[in-house]
Design an enzyme around this catalytic site. Structure first.
Site, mmCIF file in Angstrom:
data_model
loop_
_atom_site.group_PDB
_atom_site.id
_atom_site.type_symbol
_atom_site.label_atom_id
_atom_site.label_comp_id
_atom_site.label_asym_id
_atom_site.label_seq_id
_atom_site.Cartn_x
_atom_site.Cartn_y
_atom_site.Cartn_z
ATOM 1 N N LYS A 87 0.653 -1.089 -0.316
ATOM 2 C CA LYS A 87 0.208 0.270 -0.377
ATOM 3 C C LYS A 87 0.657 1.452 0.438
ATOM 4 O O LYS A 87 0.532 2.500 -0.250
ATOM 5 C CB LYS A 87 -0.746 0.187 1.608
ATOM 6 C CG LYS A 87 -2.315 -1.578 1.019
ATOM 7 C CD LYS A 87 -2.908 -1.119 2.079
ATOM 8 C CE LYS A 87 -3.303 -2.289 2.681
ATOM 9 N NZ LYS A 87 -4.737 -1.973 3.309
ATOM 10 N N ASP A 123 -9.631 2.737 1.990
ATOM 11 C CA ASP A 123 -9.501 1.603 3.833
ATOM 12 C C ASP A 123 -10.813 2.734 4.256
ATOM 13 O O ASP A 123 -10.977 2.262 4.798
ATOM 14 C CB ASP A 123 -7.806 2.033 3.472
ATOM 15 C CG ASP A 123 -7.827 0.126 3.028
ATOM 16 O OD1 ASP A 123 -8.951 -0.658 2.779
ATOM 17 O OD2 ASP A 123 -6.759 -0.459 3.107
HETATM 18 P P1 NAP Z 1 0.671 -3.586 10.403
HETATM 19 O O1 NAP Z 1 0.716 -3.120 9.156
HETATM 20 O O2 NAP Z 1 1.587 -5.002 10.024
HETATM 21 O O3 NAP Z 1 0.413 -3.628 11.239
HETATM 22 C C1 NAP Z 1 0.186 -3.829 12.520
HETATM 23 C C2 NAP Z 1 -0.030 -3.599 13.822
HETATM 24 O O4 NAP Z 1 -0.442 -4.894 14.888
HETATM 25 C C3 NAP Z 1 1.008 -2.775 14.045
HETATM 26 O O5 NAP Z 1 0.485 -1.720 15.328
HETATM 27 C C4 NAP Z 1 1.751 -3.129 15.266
HETATM 28 O O6 NAP Z 1 2.047 -2.864 16.426
HETATM 29 C C5 NAP Z 1 0.395 -4.325 15.947
HETATM 30 N N1 NAP Z 1 0.868 -5.286 16.464
HETATM 31 C C6 NAP Z 1 1.532 -6.311 15.978
HETATM 32 N N2 NAP Z 1 1.628 -7.576 16.925
HETATM 33 C C7 NAP Z 1 1.038 -7.341 17.814
HETATM 34 C C8 NAP Z 1 1.481 -7.718 19.455
HETATM 35 N N3 NAP Z 1 1.240 -8.894 19.754
HETATM 36 N N4 NAP Z 1 0.632 -7.175 20.641
HETATM 37 C C9 NAP Z 1 0.649 -5.161 20.197
HETATM 38 N N5 NAP Z 1 0.353 -5.056 18.701
HETATM 39 C C10 NAP Z 1 0.740 -5.687 18.230
HETATM 40 O O7 NAP Z 1 -0.867 -5.037 9.954
HETATM 41 P P2 NAP Z 1 -1.826 -4.026 8.864
HETATM 42 O O8 NAP Z 1 -2.123 -4.050 7.231
HETATM 43 O O9 NAP Z 1 -1.820 -2.681 9.491
HETATM 44 O O10 NAP Z 1 -3.097 -4.485 9.497
HETATM 45 C C11 NAP Z 1 -3.928 -4.888 10.439
HETATM 46 C C12 NAP Z 1 -4.965 -5.708 11.057
HETATM 47 O O11 NAP Z 1 -5.679 -4.418 10.212
HETATM 48 C C13 NAP Z 1 -5.209 -6.878 9.885
HETATM 49 O O12 NAP Z 1 -5.068 -7.525 11.030
HETATM 50 C C14 NAP Z 1 -5.681 -7.001 8.845
HETATM 51 O O13 NAP Z 1 -6.247 -7.815 8.452
HETATM 52 C C15 NAP Z 1 -6.444 -5.845 9.046
HETATM 53 N N6 NAP Z 1 -7.295 -5.543 7.846
HETATM 54 C C16 NAP Z 1 -8.330 -5.076 8.177
HETATM 55 C C17 NAP Z 1 -9.078 -4.868 7.060
HETATM 56 C C18 NAP Z 1 -10.784 -4.426 6.513
HETATM 57 O O14 NAP Z 1 -11.025 -4.389 4.972
HETATM 58 N N7 NAP Z 1 -11.850 -4.922 7.894
HETATM 59 C C19 NAP Z 1 -8.371 -3.745 5.867
HETATM 60 C C20 NAP Z 1 -6.484 -3.224 6.514
HETATM 61 C C21 NAP Z 1 -6.693 -4.406 7.446
HETATM 62 P P3 NAP Z 1 4.067 -1.837 16.542
HETATM 63 O O15 NAP Z 1 3.864 -1.569 15.062
HETATM 64 O O16 NAP Z 1 4.528 -2.380 17.209
HETATM 65 O O17 NAP Z 1 4.529 -2.906 15.498
#
Ligand code: NAP
Length: 308
Positions: A87, A123
């Site tokens: 993205k 999004d």
């Molecule tokens: P990402 O960029 O990898 O970000 C992950 C986030 O989770 C970061 O803030 C990270 O914190 C945090 N995190 C990871 N492991 C953790 C833990 N053990 N404890 C606390 N915080 C933790 O992922 P993303 O693309 O933003 O996606 C995030 C979620 O949203 C995913 O589950 C994805 O499937 C979902 N999503 C859904 C939609 C929808 O349309 N419904 C759209 C997009 C994404 P740090 O910064 O400290 O690493």
């Protein structure tokens, strides 16, 4: 049609094109991508609108993205969705970036039109529509606590809250410096004249129980944008004891089984919803950008329903 195509397939697309009954003119590009529900939803929309084409999944690794993008353009694709991890990288590939997407710093939708490519972020507005649909409230009226403000999805959610000038936004992240940096960036959206009492309208706090307990008493909507909950053994990002009936909980994770967070929300009497509605609305907005017509929301929603 294959479940997932790759760069080799794109390089030899003439052969693929001969094998498919309808031309593939749209797709989602990610790494991994096999789990994406976008094909089932977008193909239902194409069928409902009698558009004789298909939407497919493309497994493309980061070093392959630029070549894949050039091939999609040469092959006359109408548009693409980008998912993790493309993205942000996608921003530098398109010729134009829509204003809100530019501010968010990430795109999830590309439109190829008149020899030009434009990047959009659906999004963020998709999240806003989802909250309105599932909780019958407007984001701008809410005090929001966002878990996972350091990730791509968290950033899109935070930016939409800021664009809407929501009542209050609390950014929480495991790596608190990322939440602090985002708060600094979004500060100007919360400097308006609205007076809610002594508390700050925008804060970044550490992912710690004591800090969360204080904040949750002044929160309407909790958003989980962490990846915690994707695996069945993941703990809930919020201790059960912190949940209360006044809260609305929106978990961006959209798997069929409720996450621990949503299960705990139900037990506590809080209202909860998973991320399927956000997926639906970001997809509907993308469809509207590609075809300049309303998306068939009913057909798209039906396609996302788990089989009984
Ligand atoms: P990402 O960029 O990898 O970000 C992950 C986030 O989770 C970061 O803030 C990270 O914190 C945090 N995190 C990871 N492991 C953790 C833990 N053990 N404890 C606390 N915080 C933790 O992922 P993303 O693309 O933003 O996606 C995030 C979620 O949203 C995913 O589950 C994805 O499937 C979902 N999503 C859904 C939609 C929808 O349309 N419904 C759209 C997009 C994404 P740090 O910064 O400290 O690493």
């Amino acid at each position: 049609m294959k479940a997932v195509y790759d760069l080799e397939d794109l390089r030899g697309w003439k052969k693929i094109a001969c094998e498919t009954s309808l031309p593939i003119r749209l797709g989602v590009v990610g790494d991994p991508v096999a789990q994406s529900l976008s094909p089932v939803m977008q193909n239902a929309a194409l069928e409902k609108n009698d558009l004789a084409m298909r939407y497919a999944s493309f497994q493309i690794a980061p070093p392959e993205l630029e070549e894949a993008f050039d091939l999609f353009r040469q092959l006359n694709f109408i548009g693409l969705n980008l998912t993790t991890p493309h993205k942000i990288a996608g921003l530098s590939l398109v010729e134009e970036v829509e204003e809100q997407a530019q501010r968010i710093g990430a795109i999830n939708t590309i439109v190829f039109r008149d020899g030009k490519s434009t990047g959009w972020n659906t999004d963020a507005p998709g999240f806003e529509r989802a909250v309105r649909e599932v909780f019958s409230v407007d984001l701008r009226d809410l005090r929001v606590l966002l878990l996972g403000a350091g990730g791509g999805a968290g950033r899109a959610v935070a930016c939409q809250c800021a664009f809407e000038h929501c009542e209050r936004l609390v950014l929480v992240n495991r790596t608190v410096s990322k939440a602090q940096a985002l708060a600094h960036e979004l500060n100007r959206y919360f400097s308006g004249p609205r007076v809610l009492g002594p508390e700050a309208r925008l804060e970044a706090v550490p992912f710690e129980e004591a800090a969360l307990r204080i904040q949750l008493a002044r929160t309407d909507l909790v958003v989980n944008a962490t990846t915690l909950g994707r695996k069945h053994f993941d703990p809930s990002p919020l201790p059960h004891s912190l949940l209360a009936p006044h809260l609305m909980i929106y978990d961006l994770i959209y798997q069929a089984a409720p996450t621990r967070l949503l299960a705990a929300a139900e037990e506590s009497g809080a209202r909860g919803a998973n991320g399927l509605t956000m997926l639906l609305h970001q997809g509907a907005l993308a469809f509207e950008l590609w075809f300049d017509r309303p998306a068939p929301l009913g057909a798209m929603r039906d396609a996302l329903r788990p089989p009984l």
